[in-house]
Design a protein around this motif. Structure first.
Motif, mmCIF file in Angstrom:
data_model
loop_
_atom_site.group_PDB
_atom_site.id
_atom_site.type_symbol
_atom_site.label_atom_id
_atom_site.label_comp_id
_atom_site.label_asym_id
_atom_site.label_seq_id
_atom_site.Cartn_x
_atom_site.Cartn_y
_atom_site.Cartn_z
ATOM 1 N N ARG A 1 0.733 11.531 -5.638
ATOM 2 C CA ARG A 1 0.144 10.902 -4.456
ATOM 3 C C ARG A 1 -0.501 9.565 -4.812
ATOM 4 N N THR B 1 0.680 6.026 -3.203
ATOM 5 C CA THR B 1 -0.205 5.118 -2.471
ATOM 6 C C THR B 1 -0.253 3.756 -3.137
ATOM 7 N N SER C 1 3.094 2.105 -2.189
ATOM 8 C CA SER C 1 3.151 1.732 -0.774
ATOM 9 C C SER C 1 2.219 0.559 -0.503
#
Length: 75
Positions: A59, A63, A66
């Protein structure tokens, strides 16, 4: 007649001894299986903790990536 009673008594005592020995073996096996079960639970907990660490890291990386993609689109 007394010899027959002795033989019958010996058979009964032998049978009881076999039952007691079998119960002893079953108790020892049950203890061994319980230890194996505890070890499996410990291993499962370790694996679950590692999976959570991996998911958190994935994760974090997603992140991070992104965020970079969003920044490059704005330019």
């Amino acid at each position: 007649m007394a010899e027959l009673q002795v033989i019958i008594l010996a058979i009964i005592i032998g049978t009881l001894a076999a039952i007691v020995y079998s119960l002893r073996v079953l108790v020892l096996l049950e203890r061994r299986i319980a230890r194996i079960d505890i070890n499996i639970e410990k291993m499962t907990e370790k694996i679950a903790k590692e999976e959570l660490k991996i998911e958190a890291e994935e994760r974090r990386i997603e992140t991070k990536l992104s965020g970079r993609k969003g920044a490059s689109k704005k330019k």
